[in-house]
Design a protein around this motif. Sequence first.
Motif, PDB file in Angstrom:
ATOM      1  N   ALA A  29       0.827  -1.207   0.000  1.00 22.12           N
ATOM      2  CA  ALA A  29       0.000   0.000   0.000  1.00 22.12           C
ATOM      3  C   ALA A  29       0.865   1.261   0.000  1.00 22.12           C
ATOM      4  CB  ALA A  29      -0.924  -0.004   1.220  1.00 22.12           C
ATOM      5  N   THR A  30       1.966   1.218   0.716  1.00 21.41           N
ATOM      6  CA  THR A  30       2.857   2.377   0.785  1.00 21.41           C
ATOM      7  C   THR A  30       3.517   2.650  -0.558  1.00 21.41           C
ATOM      8  OG1 THR A  30       3.288   1.988   3.130  1.00 21.41           O
ATOM      9  CG2 THR A  30       4.882   3.344   1.924  1.00 21.41           C
ATOM     10  N   LEU A  31       3.970   1.600  -1.229  1.00 22.59           N
ATOM     11  CA  LEU A  31       4.597   1.775  -2.537  1.00 22.59           C
ATOM     12  C   LEU A  31       3.594   2.283  -3.568  1.00 22.59           C
ATOM     13  CD1 LEU A  31       6.893  -1.380  -2.633  1.00 22.59           C
ATOM     14  CD2 LEU A  31       7.617   1.000  -2.466  1.00 22.59           C
ATOM     15  N   ILE A  32       2.368   1.804  -3.490  1.00 19.21           N
ATOM     16  CA  ILE A  32       1.323   2.290  -4.402  1.00 19.21           C
ATOM     17  C   ILE A  32       1.062   3.782  -4.163  1.00 19.21           C
ATOM     18  CG2 ILE A  32      -1.138   2.150  -4.951  1.00 19.21           C
ATOM     19  CD1 ILE A  32      -0.944  -0.872  -4.476  1.00 19.21           C
ATOM     20  N   ALA A  33       1.000   4.176  -2.903  1.00 18.52           N
ATOM     21  CA  ALA A  33       0.788   5.591  -2.574  1.00 18.52           C
ATOM     22  C   ALA A  33       1.927   6.447  -3.109  1.00 18.52           C
ATOM     23  CB  ALA A  33       0.664   5.760  -1.059  1.00 18.52           C
ATOM     24  N   SER A  34       3.148   5.948  -2.975  1.00 20.05           N
ATOM     25  CA  SER A  34       4.311   6.698  -3.451  1.00 20.05           C
ATOM     26  C   SER A  34       4.306   6.829  -4.967  1.00 20.05           C
ATOM     27  CB  SER A  34       5.595   6.007  -2.986  1.00 20.05           C
ATOM     28  OG  SER A  34       6.727   6.717  -3.390  1.00 20.05           O
ATOM     29  N   VAL A  35       3.994   5.740  -5.665  1.00 19.70           N
ATOM     30  CA  VAL A  35       3.945   5.781  -7.130  1.00 19.70           C
ATOM     31  C   VAL A  35       2.871   6.766  -7.599  1.00 19.70           C
ATOM     32  CG1 VAL A  35       3.360   4.450  -9.199  1.00 19.70           C
ATOM     33  CG2 VAL A  35       4.892   3.481  -7.484  1.00 19.70           C
ATOM     34  N   ALA A  36       1.723   6.763  -6.942  1.00 20.80           N
ATOM     35  CA  ALA A  36       0.637   7.670  -7.319  1.00 20.80           C
ATOM     36  C   ALA A  36       1.059   9.131  -7.152  1.00 20.80           C
ATOM     37  CB  ALA A  36      -0.603   7.379  -6.478  1.00 20.80           C
ATOM     38  N   ALA A  37       1.704   9.434  -6.018  1.00 19.21           N
ATOM     39  CA  ALA A  37       2.158  10.811  -5.787  1.00 19.21           C
ATOM     40  C   ALA A  37       3.227  11.210  -6.800  1.00 19.21           C
ATOM     41  CB  ALA A  37       2.693  10.941  -4.361  1.00 19.21           C
ATOM     42  N   ASN A  38       4.166  10.315  -7.056  1.00 18.65           N
ATOM     43  CA  ASN A  38       5.241  10.625  -8.002  1.00 18.65           C
ATOM     44  C   ASN A  38       4.731  10.795  -9.432  1.00 18.65           C
ATOM     45  OD1 ASN A  38       7.045  10.541  -5.916  1.00 18.65           O
ATOM     46  ND2 ASN A  38       8.018   8.630  -6.519  1.00 18.65           N
ATOM     47  N   THR A  39       3.646  10.110  -9.754  1.00 15.76           N
ATOM     48  CA  THR A  39       3.039  10.283 -11.076  1.00 15.76           C
ATOM     49  C   THR A  39       2.476  11.689 -11.223  1.00 15.76           C
ATOM     50  OG1 THR A  39       2.507   7.919 -11.208  1.00 15.76           O
ATOM     51  CG2 THR A  39       1.306   9.400 -12.671  1.00 15.76           C
ATOM     52  N   LEU A  40       1.851  12.189 -10.170  1.00 15.57           N
ATOM     53  CA  LEU A  40       1.357  13.571 -10.202  1.00 15.57           C
ATOM     54  C   LEU A  40       2.505  14.569 -10.250  1.00 15.57           C
ATOM     55  CD1 LEU A  40      -1.592  13.423  -7.626  1.00 15.57           C
ATOM     56  CD2 LEU A  40      -1.741  13.649 -10.116  1.00 15.57           C
ATOM     57  N   PHE A  41       3.632  14.207  -9.633  1.00 19.70           N
ATOM     58  CA  PHE A  41       4.820  15.066  -9.669  1.00 19.70           C
ATOM     59  C   PHE A  41       5.231  15.358 -11.107  1.00 19.70           C
ATOM     60  CE2 PHE A  41       9.564  15.435  -9.377  1.00 19.70           C
ATOM     61  CZ  PHE A  41       9.610  16.595  -8.627  1.00 19.70           C
ATOM     62  N   LEU A  42       5.042  14.381 -11.989  1.00 20.04           N
ATOM     63  CA  LEU A  42       5.382  14.563 -13.405  1.00 20.04           C
ATOM     64  C   LEU A  42       4.524  15.638 -14.061  1.00 20.04           C
ATOM     65  CD1 LEU A  42       5.720  10.810 -14.475  1.00 20.04           C
ATOM     66  CD2 LEU A  42       7.561  12.408 -13.922  1.00 20.04           C
ATOM     67  N   VAL A  43       3.344  15.870 -13.522  1.00 22.54           N
ATOM     68  CA  VAL A  43       2.449  16.897 -14.066  1.00 22.54           C
ATOM     69  C   VAL A  43       2.933  18.287 -13.664  1.00 22.54           C
ATOM     70  CG1 VAL A  43       0.091  17.804 -14.064  1.00 22.54           C
ATOM     71  CG2 VAL A  43       0.484  15.317 -14.032  1.00 22.54           C
ATOM     72  N   TRP A  44       3.392  18.420 -12.404  1.00 24.66           N
ATOM     73  CA  TRP A  44       3.767  19.749 -11.909  1.00 24.66           C
ATOM     74  C   TRP A  44       5.025  20.269 -12.594  1.00 24.66           C
ATOM     75  CZ3 TRP A  44      -0.699  19.457 -10.348  1.00 24.66           C
ATOM     76  CH2 TRP A  44      -1.173  18.589  -9.377  1.00 24.66           C
ATOM     77  N   LEU A  45       5.960  19.389 -12.917  1.00 18.20           N
ATOM     78  CA  LEU A  45       7.249  19.833 -13.458  1.00 18.20           C
ATOM     79  C   LEU A  45       7.113  20.717 -14.704  1.00 18.20           C
ATOM     80  CD1 LEU A  45       9.341  16.561 -12.958  1.00 18.20           C
ATOM     81  CD2 LEU A  45       9.773  18.766 -11.856  1.00 18.20           C
ATOM     82  N   PRO A  46       6.471  20.255 -15.783  1.00 23.33           N
ATOM     83  CA  PRO A  46       6.393  21.117 -16.970  1.00 23.33           C
ATOM     84  C   PRO A  46       5.589  22.392 -16.745  1.00 23.33           C
ATOM     85  CG  PRO A  46       5.052  19.135 -17.265  1.00 23.33           C
ATOM     86  CD  PRO A  46       5.872  18.931 -16.033  1.00 23.33           C
ATOM     87  N   LEU A  47       4.607  22.345 -15.848  1.00 25.09           N
ATOM     88  CA  LEU A  47       3.829  23.553 -15.569  1.00 25.09           C
ATOM     89  C   LEU A  47       4.711  24.641 -14.958  1.00 25.09           C
ATOM     90  CD1 LEU A  47       0.503  22.019 -14.170  1.00 25.09           C
ATOM     91  CD2 LEU A  47       0.983  22.865 -16.481  1.00 25.09           C
ATOM     92  N   TRP A  48       5.571  24.259 -14.013  1.00 26.10           N
ATOM     93  CA  TRP A  48       6.496  25.224 -13.426  1.00 26.10           C
ATOM     94  C   TRP A  48       7.507  25.702 -14.460  1.00 26.10           C
ATOM     95  CZ3 TRP A  48       5.176  27.675  -9.334  1.00 26.10           C
ATOM     96  CH2 TRP A  48       4.526  27.059  -8.278  1.00 26.10           C
TER      97      TRP A  48
END
Length: 380
Positions: free
Chosen positions: A226-245
């Motif tokens: 469950a912890t690894l799934i939570a981390s992967v989900a958060a890191n996937t959203l991180f990919l969205v923020w990068l190009p926006l910044w």
Amino acid sequence: MSAFLSTLAVFAVGFVARPLGGLMFGRVSDRLGRKRALAMTVALGSFASLIIAVAPPYVMVGVLAYVVLFVARVLQGLAHGGEQPAAQAYLAEAAPPERRGLWSTLIYFSGTIGANFGLVLATILSAVLGQADMSTWGWRIAFAIGAVGGLFALYMRSRMSETEEFERTEAVIARERPSLVREMWVHRRSAFQVIGMTVGLTVSYYLWVVAAAGYSIAVLKADPTATLIASVAANTLFLVWLPLWGILSDRIGRKPVMLIGIVGLFALCLPLSAMIDGDPVRLFLAMTIAQVFVAAPCAISPAIMCEIFPTRIRTIGVALPLSIAIAIFGGTSLYLQTYLTRAYGPQAFSYYVMALLLVSAITVLTLPETRGRVLNDETA
């Protein structure tokens, strides 16, 4: 706990070798070209991963097993110490000046994809093999895949073209052979600015993108899957923020974006750290909120670092201070998080992170605004 701390100490060994790698491959990049340096670093990194994958176990060769792993981690550190600065220089010189902020996000975008792939692979292997087999031999699979992936990356890099900016400067560099010591002294202010920017950034990145899941599992005894799934989900959203910044920095400037991210992390560090308590849902929320702000400096720092150095020392000018800062602060961050939490409580490491973020914020205030700067051998 002591076993986990020992693992983190081995992890830190690779970071210690980074400054030497930055010196070696930074010099290659600035003298022989970005393309050649990138090919050499990925070949060395792939070879090191292969060594780890096939390293003999302790029961077979005794202490020699630790020596082999130590050597492999050193080789990885050498490769990584030169690879990121060479990649930053290549992207910065290849990008259109008006879109360099966006292009520079590829550094952490690709790195996070790799981290996500590793987390997904660990989740799958843990579920399929179980704890016993993973501890015995399953962990080798990831390094074998990394070695094969490195060969593919080597093929791709061999087909790249050299940057036009380096080719324009190459003849002058070969003729004048600028002194590294003299050039670093002349540009010492820029070198210290790279260190200042990096200290808060590297610890925040490892805390909220790389280490949060492993810390929750090893120290807080959270459910691994469950912890690894939570981390992967958060890191996937991180990919969205990068190009926006990155896009925003190309419109309003580098310094405002950097300060928004650093100040936001400083303000939220204590409450978000308190949310890491072993619960995967709270971990996901804390990581997601933190990563919105982590993404700001991560997205554009590669561009800024290259924009404050001239072509003739663009790679090594970034590589040396960057690798030193990452070795000292990034390489020890996971160990310190565990040790400080154990010795002084869960908030102790947060205060450490906040102090480094303050250093980074002050450093950003000393930077020139470099948005849209045309890179050449006079850039400084």
